[in-house]
Design an enzyme around this catalytic site. Structure first.
Site, PDB file in Angstrom:
ATOM      1  N   GLY A 105       0.540  -1.093  -0.136  1.00 53.05           N
ATOM      2  CA  GLY A 105      -0.201   0.063   0.036  1.00 53.05           C
ATOM      3  C   GLY A 105       0.751   1.224  -0.098  1.00 53.05           C
ATOM      4  O   GLY A 105       0.193   2.279  -0.097  1.00 53.05           O
ATOM      5  N   ASP A 107       3.306   4.033  -1.500  1.00 51.37           N
ATOM      6  CA  ASP A 107       3.429   4.627  -2.689  1.00 51.37           C
ATOM      7  C   ASP A 107       4.890   4.946  -3.028  1.00 51.37           C
ATOM      8  O   ASP A 107       5.336   4.555  -4.208  1.00 51.37           O
ATOM      9  CB  ASP A 107       2.498   6.112  -2.938  1.00 51.37           C
ATOM     10  CG  ASP A 107       1.084   5.868  -2.419  1.00 51.37           C
ATOM     11  OD1 ASP A 107       0.469   4.951  -3.237  1.00 51.37           O
ATOM     12  OD2 ASP A 107       0.509   6.422  -1.781  1.00 51.37           O
ATOM     13  N   HIS A 130      20.812  14.362 -12.576  1.00 49.89           N
ATOM     14  CA  HIS A 130      19.917  14.057 -13.869  1.00 49.89           C
ATOM     15  C   HIS A 130      18.643  13.692 -13.449  1.00 49.89           C
ATOM     16  O   HIS A 130      18.185  13.850 -12.441  1.00 49.89           O
ATOM     17  CB  HIS A 130      20.539  12.880 -14.624  1.00 49.89           C
ATOM     18  CG  HIS A 130      20.624  11.703 -13.824  1.00 49.89           C
ATOM     19  ND1 HIS A 130      21.662  11.274 -12.835  1.00 49.89           N
ATOM     20  CD2 HIS A 130      19.875  10.271 -13.847  1.00 49.89           C
ATOM     21  CE1 HIS A 130      21.272  10.048 -12.344  1.00 49.89           C
ATOM     22  NE2 HIS A 130      20.384   9.459 -13.116  1.00 49.89           N
ATOM     23  N   ASP A 134      15.262   8.273  -9.055  1.00 51.83           N
ATOM     24  CA  ASP A 134      15.897   8.117  -8.140  1.00 51.83           C
ATOM     25  C   ASP A 134      17.037   9.297  -7.408  1.00 51.83           C
ATOM     26  O   ASP A 134      17.585   8.838  -6.568  1.00 51.83           O
ATOM     27  CB  ASP A 134      16.668   6.688  -7.937  1.00 51.83           C
ATOM     28  CG  ASP A 134      17.545   6.519  -9.445  1.00 51.83           C
ATOM     29  OD1 ASP A 134      17.385   7.268 -10.315  1.00 51.83           O
ATOM     30  OD2 ASP A 134      18.564   5.850  -9.350  1.00 51.83           O
ATOM     31  N   HIS A 199      24.535   8.460 -19.984  1.00 51.84           N
ATOM     32  CA  HIS A 199      23.583   7.600 -18.984  1.00 51.84           C
ATOM     33  C   HIS A 199      22.227   7.590 -19.998  1.00 51.84           C
ATOM     34  O   HIS A 199      22.387   7.934 -21.120  1.00 51.84           O
ATOM     35  CB  HIS A 199      23.221   8.490 -17.824  1.00 51.84           C
ATOM     36  CG  HIS A 199      22.606   7.781 -16.837  1.00 51.84           C
ATOM     37  ND1 HIS A 199      22.725   6.558 -16.459  1.00 51.84           N
ATOM     38  CD2 HIS A 199      21.861   8.435 -15.763  1.00 51.84           C
ATOM     39  CE1 HIS A 199      21.775   5.916 -15.560  1.00 51.84           C
ATOM     40  NE2 HIS A 199      21.163   7.054 -15.027  1.00 51.84           N
ATOM     41  N   ASP A 253      29.208   5.155  -9.191  1.00 51.06           N
ATOM     42  CA  ASP A 253      27.882   4.401  -9.630  1.00 51.06           C
ATOM     43  C   ASP A 253      28.293   2.927  -9.597  1.00 51.06           C
ATOM     44  O   ASP A 253      28.955   2.258 -10.319  1.00 51.06           O
ATOM     45  CB  ASP A 253      27.408   4.696 -10.869  1.00 51.06           C
ATOM     46  CG  ASP A 253      26.323   4.121 -11.426  1.00 51.06           C
ATOM     47  OD1 ASP A 253      25.802   3.271 -10.713  1.00 51.06           O
ATOM     48  OD2 ASP A 253      25.788   4.453 -12.661  1.00 51.06           O
ATOM     49  N   SER A 424      21.543  -1.612 -20.669  1.00 49.00           N
ATOM     50  CA  SER A 424      21.635  -0.840 -19.433  1.00 49.00           C
ATOM     51  C   SER A 424      22.323   0.586 -19.666  1.00 49.00           C
ATOM     52  O   SER A 424      23.101   1.008 -20.477  1.00 49.00           O
ATOM     53  CB  SER A 424      22.455  -1.423 -18.251  1.00 49.00           C
ATOM     54  OG  SER A 424      22.746  -0.801 -17.422  1.00 49.00           O
ATOM     55  N   HIS A 426      24.237   2.106 -16.987  1.00 54.25           N
ATOM     56  CA  HIS A 426      25.073   1.906 -16.083  1.00 54.25           C
ATOM     57  C   HIS A 426      26.538   1.214 -16.422  1.00 54.25           C
ATOM     58  O   HIS A 426      26.420   0.128 -17.197  1.00 54.25           O
ATOM     59  CB  HIS A 426      24.577   1.435 -14.802  1.00 54.25           C
ATOM     60  CG  HIS A 426      23.365   2.218 -14.194  1.00 54.25           C
ATOM     61  ND1 HIS A 426      23.425   3.278 -13.376  1.00 54.25           N
ATOM     62  CD2 HIS A 426      22.242   2.162 -14.292  1.00 54.25           C
ATOM     63  CE1 HIS A 426      22.441   3.791 -13.011  1.00 54.25           C
ATOM     64  NE2 HIS A 426      21.484   3.029 -13.569  1.00 54.25           N
TER      65      HIS A 426
HETATM   66 ZN   LIG Z   1      20.461   6.232 -10.526  1.00 54.92          ZN
HETATM   67 ZN   LIG Z   2      19.902   7.512 -13.555  1.00 56.29          ZN
END
Ligand SMILES: [Zn+2]
Ligand SMILES: [Zn+2]
Length: 611
Positions: A105, A107, A130, A134, A199, A253, A424, A426
């Site tokens: 439940g 969000d 960017h 996230d 990216h 990263d 990807s 990354h």
């Molecule tokens: Zn990210």
């Molecule tokens: Zn990203």
């Protein structure tokens, strides 16, 4: 409902009480450094460290730069890192995470940014690297909580996407400042230089922070695509320049640190899309991430090349297409893009539908098309569907469900297991090592990953020559202190997660989540009756209702439960037991009959009215 609030100890009472920060993360284990040479892939113990000692001039011997990741070290999501020196603080990214099955439940999940609010007077700026959720998603919540205007620095497309997000949250007075790669901004004693990284979204940057205490390079999310769609590569020259100047600490990263290879170029996807679309007989529907502007460009290019128009559907896809076209990041002529409402009557092989739903989201455009519930787009045998994305961990089942319903209709479905329709955004291990080799940092902090990714990335750093004692694996909220004298672990700050649940932010506790899980797994039963306490009598029939329990609507079972509960209450009243005790015996009577007859133990709600 029971609420368990374990708010951060140091949290000051804030005027704005809309956010209550709940610490739900497990207790932090002791901070670990990477010093186990057995874990390394290569034995580098004989290799001489080849770090470049940063220039010491311009350093203030008393200055300390604290680097505090508040999110992004326990999962791929909710990235947020504090840089703090003297009386100045800078926030790098303000991201969110989408919940999984452990958070029924819920969000959204935000990082606990209590520390930022407590030190808001020092906050000189928020840098957003960017436009991915996230990295941007917590921004509206943070801005609502800050009681003063703080400038937000980001590139043009990132700001465009942020603007749309702030509008949805009805935030009007944000101070948005556009920056360009190569630009340096002063944020008190901290200077931030932006540089391009490649990216899965255009206009992504990394940041080189210079401070009187030392220099820190934060790579942001990146890969090393040598033939990028927009021609913008990760800026090797800038990295070499930072290396020459001296990088005391590097943050990088870790998403694909466990992938031993080079991540393929985005251009590879374009070739696959072209091959599939050119051979398709009927409709072509391509589902992707709504923020993946490079991918959307390639879908448009492949469609136009094969004489098809492009129709866009799905709210976020439509919104981002508009923003990216307006700002010049997505190029397709007005002639080639059509409204989904105009598709009726058009030959199926004359268009490509670009839509959301690559994650199997039940309300997304693709799920609606597959279920026959889309207003304007239908699908039939012989049509082609391309899932141009990879399921985010946790979404695999939902994606399989949609793919199966498409297969039942007879659609030809392509996903990355069948053709290179996704790569990807990354860097893989070889790219990470290449960047580490160019930058040659004194110390290294892997970020943007789960524990496995961070550990793998730490080992890559060691393989490239970073000394093991200078590699740190932190937990969210732990800190590193950099000074001209060296680097060490600093004090931890309040950290954790904040749950967004409908309109409530931070009020949903672990107890509530537990109750939700129990309701889902075990169902619920309720007991209602009225008693006269003074006469010790039950003065109404006992009513029992059961939901989510097999046989819960079986008259005979309900009757048996009611009788058992009724007798138990009468017995308790005659013994003049307390109200609490009467409720307890009512609950046990219900559970014992249900267990005996159905082996079920539901959540029980007891309502005894005293008259
Ligand atoms: Zn990210
Ligand atoms: Zn990203």
């Amino acid at each position: 409902m029971a609420q368990e609030k374990t708010e951060s100890k140091n949290q000051k009472k804030r005027n704005n009480e809309t956010v209550k920060h709940v610490q739900l993360e497990r207790k932090r284990p002791k901070l670990s450094k990477v010093n186990d040479s057995k874990q390394s892939n290569n034995n580098n113990s004989k290799k001489k460290p080849r770090r470049r000692k940063p220039a010491q001039e311009k350093r203030d011997p008393k200055a300390v730069l604290r680097i505090i990741p508040l999110g992004g070290l326990d999962a791929i999501g909710k990235n947020m890192t504090v840089f703090e020196c003297k009386n100045d603080m800078v926030l790098d990214d303000a991201g969110l995470m989408f919940p999984d099955d452990d958070h029924p439940g819920i969000d959204l999940i935000l990082p606990d940014y209590t520390y930022v609010l407590e030190n808001a007077d020092k906050l000189r700026g928020i840098i957003i690297t960017h436009g991915h959720e996230d990295h941007t998603g917590a921004l509206p919540y943070l801005l609502k909580d800050l009681d003063r205007q703080v400038p937000i620095y980001a590139t043009k497309l990132t700001l465009g996407l942020i603007e749309g997000k702030l509008k949805e949250h009805k935030i009007k007075n944000a101070k948005l400042c556009e920056v360009k790669p190569g630009q340096v901004i002063d944020l008190g004693c901290i200077k931030a230089e932006f540089f391009s990284v490649n990216h899965s979204i255009p206009d992504a940057v990394g940041v080189f922070y210079r401070s009187p205490a030392g220099n820190v390079l934060h790579m942001g999310d990146f890969k090393l695509d040598q033939s990028p769609i927009d021609g913008i590569q990760t800026d090797f020259a800038a990295l070499a320049r930072f290396s020459k100047e001296g990088v005391d600490l590097m943050l990088s990263d870790s998403t694909n640190a466990t992938n031993p290879n080079f991540t393929p170029s985005e251009a590879e996807v374009g070739k696959a899309l072209d091959t599939i679309i050119s051979g398709a007989k009927g409709r072509v529907i391509v589902a992707s991430f709504a923020s993946h502007i490079h991918r959307m460009q390639q879908i448009c290019d492949a469609a136009v090349k094969n004489g098809r128009k492009v129709a866009v559907t799905g709210r976020s896809m439509v919104q981002n297409t508009d923003i990216a076209r307006r700002l010049g990041y997505l190029n397709i002529s007005d002639n080639d893009i059509i409204d989904a409402y105009d598709l009726k009557g058009m030959p199926p092989d004359s268009y490509v539908v670009m839509c959301t739903g690559s994650q199997g989201e039940p309300l997304s455009a693709l799920a609606r098309i597959a279920g026959g519930n889309h207003k304007t787009i239908s699908i039939e045998e012989g049509d082609t569907v391309i899932i141009s994305a990879t399921p985010v961990p946790g979404n695999e089942k939902a994606v399989t469900r949609v793919v199966n319903s498409l297969a039942k209709i007879g659609a030809d479905v392509y996903d990355k297991s069948r053709a290179r329709v996704h790569v990807s955004g990354h860097a893989g291990a070889e790219e990470l090592k290449l960047v580490l080799s160019i930058v040659r940092p004194q110390a290294f902090l892997p970020v943007h990953g789960e524990a496995t990714h961070l550990r793998a990335h730490a080992n890559l750093a060691k393989d490239t020559g970073v000394e093991a004692e200078n590699i740190y694996i932190l937990e969210n909220g732990e800190s590193i202190e950099l000074s001209p004298q060296g680097i060490k672990i600093g004090e931890a700050v309040p950290s954790g997660i904040v749950l967004v649940d409908g309109l409530s932010v931070g009020d949903t506790s672990e107890a509530v989540l537990h109750e939700r899980s129990s309701l889902g797994a075990q169902g619920v039963a309720s007991i209602a009756c009225a008693i006269d306490r003074s006469k010790h009598e039950l003065i109404s029939p006992v009513v029992v209702e059961m939901h989510g329990i097999p046989g819960g609507d079986d008259h005979e079972l309900v009757k048996a439960v009611q009788n058992a509960v009724s007798s138990a209450i009468k017995r308790s009243l005659s013994k003049q037991e307390s109200w609490k005790e009467t409720k307890k015996v009512a609950r046990s009577a219900l559970l014992s009959v249900l267990w005996e007859r159905t082996n079920q133990r539901p959540l029980v709600i007891v309502n005894i009215l005293e008259l």
